[in-house]
Write a protein that holds these residues in place. Structure first.
Motif, mmCIF file in Angstrom:
data_model
loop_
_atom_site.group_PDB
_atom_site.id
_atom_site.type_symbol
_atom_site.label_atom_id
_atom_site.label_comp_id
_atom_site.label_asym_id
_atom_site.label_seq_id
_atom_site.Cartn_x
_atom_site.Cartn_y
_atom_site.Cartn_z
ATOM 1 N N THR A 86 0.830 -1.197 0.000
ATOM 2 C CA THR A 86 0.000 0.000 0.000
ATOM 3 C C THR A 86 0.868 1.251 0.000
ATOM 4 O O THR A 86 0.625 2.201 -0.756
ATOM 5 C CB THR A 86 -0.927 0.017 1.228
ATOM 6 N N THR A 87 1.887 1.258 0.827
ATOM 7 C CA THR A 87 2.787 2.410 0.910
ATOM 8 C C THR A 87 3.542 2.612 -0.395
ATOM 9 O O THR A 87 3.665 3.743 -0.880
ATOM 10 C CB THR A 87 3.780 2.233 2.080
ATOM 11 N N ILE A 88 4.020 1.536 -0.981
ATOM 12 C CA ILE A 88 4.718 1.637 -2.268
ATOM 13 C C ILE A 88 3.762 2.151 -3.342
ATOM 14 O O ILE A 88 4.122 2.998 -4.164
ATOM 15 C CB ILE A 88 5.347 0.276 -2.660
ATOM 16 N N GLY A 89 2.527 1.656 -3.329
ATOM 17 C CA GLY A 89 1.525 2.133 -4.280
ATOM 18 C C GLY A 89 1.248 3.617 -4.128
ATOM 19 O O GLY A 89 1.083 4.348 -5.110
ATOM 20 N N LEU A 90 1.218 4.096 -2.888
ATOM 21 C CA LEU A 90 1.012 5.522 -2.652
ATOM 22 C C LEU A 90 2.174 6.336 -3.209
ATOM 23 O O LEU A 90 1.967 7.374 -3.847
ATOM 24 C CB LEU A 90 0.859 5.807 -1.158
ATOM 25 N N LEU A 91 3.386 5.872 -2.977
ATOM 26 C CA LEU A 91 4.549 6.591 -3.496
ATOM 27 C C LEU A 91 4.538 6.635 -5.022
ATOM 28 O O LEU A 91 4.883 7.653 -5.619
ATOM 29 C CB LEU A 91 5.839 5.960 -2.973
ATOM 30 N N ILE A 92 4.124 5.552 -5.649
ATOM 31 C CA ILE A 92 3.996 5.542 -7.107
ATOM 32 C C ILE A 92 2.965 6.578 -7.538
ATOM 33 O O ILE A 92 3.186 7.333 -8.489
ATOM 34 C CB ILE A 92 3.612 4.137 -7.625
ATOM 35 N N ALA A 93 1.843 6.636 -6.825
ATOM 36 C CA ALA A 93 0.790 7.594 -7.162
ATOM 37 C C ALA A 93 1.263 9.037 -7.010
ATOM 38 O O ALA A 93 0.881 9.901 -7.800
ATOM 39 C CB ALA A 93 -0.444 7.353 -6.288
ATOM 40 N N LEU A 94 2.092 9.298 -6.008
ATOM 41 C CA LEU A 94 2.557 10.663 -5.775
ATOM 42 C C LEU A 94 3.629 11.091 -6.766
ATOM 43 O O LEU A 94 3.640 12.236 -7.219
ATOM 44 C CB LEU A 94 3.078 10.809 -4.349
ATOM 45 N N PHE A 95 4.529 10.187 -7.093
ATOM 46 C CA PHE A 95 5.636 10.554 -7.964
ATOM 47 C C PHE A 95 5.366 10.303 -9.446
ATOM 48 O O PHE A 95 6.014 10.894 -10.303
ATOM 49 C CB PHE A 95 6.910 9.844 -7.524
ATOM 50 N N PHE A 96 4.411 9.442 -9.746
ATOM 51 C CA PHE A 96 4.034 9.156 -11.127
ATOM 52 C C PHE A 96 2.516 9.196 -11.249
ATOM 53 O O PHE A 96 1.873 8.152 -11.347
ATOM 54 C CB PHE A 96 4.555 7.777 -11.570
ATOM 55 N N PRO A 97 1.932 10.383 -11.243
ATOM 56 C CA PRO A 97 0.460 10.497 -11.240
ATOM 57 C C PRO A 97 -0.153 10.173 -12.607
ATOM 58 O O PRO A 97 -0.751 11.021 -13.253
ATOM 59 C CB PRO A 97 0.236 11.945 -10.832
ATOM 60 N N ILE A 105 -5.955 6.550 -5.272
ATOM 61 C CA ILE A 105 -6.758 5.457 -4.727
ATOM 62 C C ILE A 105 -6.365 4.127 -5.374
ATOM 63 O O ILE A 105 -6.209 3.116 -4.701
ATOM 64 C CB ILE A 105 -8.262 5.731 -4.945
ATOM 65 N N VAL A 106 -6.170 4.132 -6.691
ATOM 66 C CA VAL A 106 -5.900 2.897 -7.428
ATOM 67 C C VAL A 106 -4.525 2.313 -7.083
ATOM 68 O O VAL A 106 -4.410 1.121 -6.789
ATOM 69 C CB VAL A 106 -6.018 3.136 -8.949
ATOM 70 N N TRP A 107 -3.482 3.148 -7.103
ATOM 71 C CA TRP A 107 -2.133 2.630 -6.881
ATOM 72 C C TRP A 107 -1.935 2.010 -5.497
ATOM 73 O O TRP A 107 -1.331 0.930 -5.402
ATOM 74 C CB TRP A 107 -1.085 3.711 -7.158
ATOM 75 N N PRO A 108 -2.402 2.648 -4.416
ATOM 76 C CA PRO A 108 -2.244 1.967 -3.115
ATOM 77 C C PRO A 108 -2.970 0.621 -3.051
ATOM 78 O O PRO A 108 -2.468 -0.333 -2.461
ATOM 79 C CB PRO A 108 -2.836 2.968 -2.109
ATOM 80 N N PHE A 109 -4.157 0.540 -3.661
ATOM 81 C CA PHE A 109 -4.873 -0.737 -3.666
ATOM 82 C C PHE A 109 -4.100 -1.786 -4.465
ATOM 83 O O PHE A 109 -3.940 -2.923 -4.014
ATOM 84 C CB PHE A 109 -6.284 -0.574 -4.238
#
Length: 171
Positions: A86-97, A105-109
């Protein structure tokens, strides 16, 4: 000096809001320090009861941010891998939107699902556990975001209420 405290406090408010999404920044305590700086100005009257209550809320939300995801993960049969995903997914969402706002929402899931798939062979259990990890994460993040935005609102309200004392040129 009041202007410096006001500017630093205002900056800390936005850093606190950012910290409600970034796991490395303690969002609510940072926002509370912004409130504290506002109350340390000569223009705003001291209200130690208010500062004590808001500090207690900030620390409670800070603690709950660690408890809620663990509870959600355990409730749905998840593992540490799901929380890490989940944390890695959030970081992906923040740095690669890539998906815009929905990506938050999608990347952390997807990260939680990937983490649980690594840990579990059964796809159905992994999906359920990923949902628990994700739900705990979203709940904690929403709570932090809500409190930091409320603190920002209080900050702006108080600064506006005492604007003539903070900025004498407004008189």
């Amino acid at each position: 000096m009041d202007i410096v405290l006001l500017i630093i406090g205002f900056a800390l408010m936005f850093i606190g809001i950012l910290g409600s999404f970034l796991p490395v920044l303690p969002g609510t305590p940072i926002s509370w320090v912004g409130l504290l700086l506002l109350y340390l100005t000569k223009a705003i009257p001291d209200d130690w009861t208010f500062l004590g209550i808001t500090l207690a809320v900030a620390l409670l939300v800070f603690a709950l941010d660690y408890i809620i995801p663990v509870w959600g993960t355990k409730k749905f049969g998840g593992s540490r891998w799901g929380m890490v995903g989940t944390t890695i997914g959030l970081l992906i969402a923040l740095f690669f939107p890539i998906l815009g706002f929905i990506g938050i929402i999608v990347w952390p899931f997807l990260g939680a699902l990937a983490g649980e798939m690594i840990n579990k062979a059964d796809q159905k259990k992994a999906l359920k556990a990923a949902f628990g990890s994700f739900l705990g994460f979203i709940t904690g993040t929403f709570l932090k975001f809500l409190v930091t935005v409320i603190y920002l609102g209080i900050f702006i309200y108080k600064a506006w209420e005492y604007k003539s004392d903070l900025f004498p040129f407004f008189n």
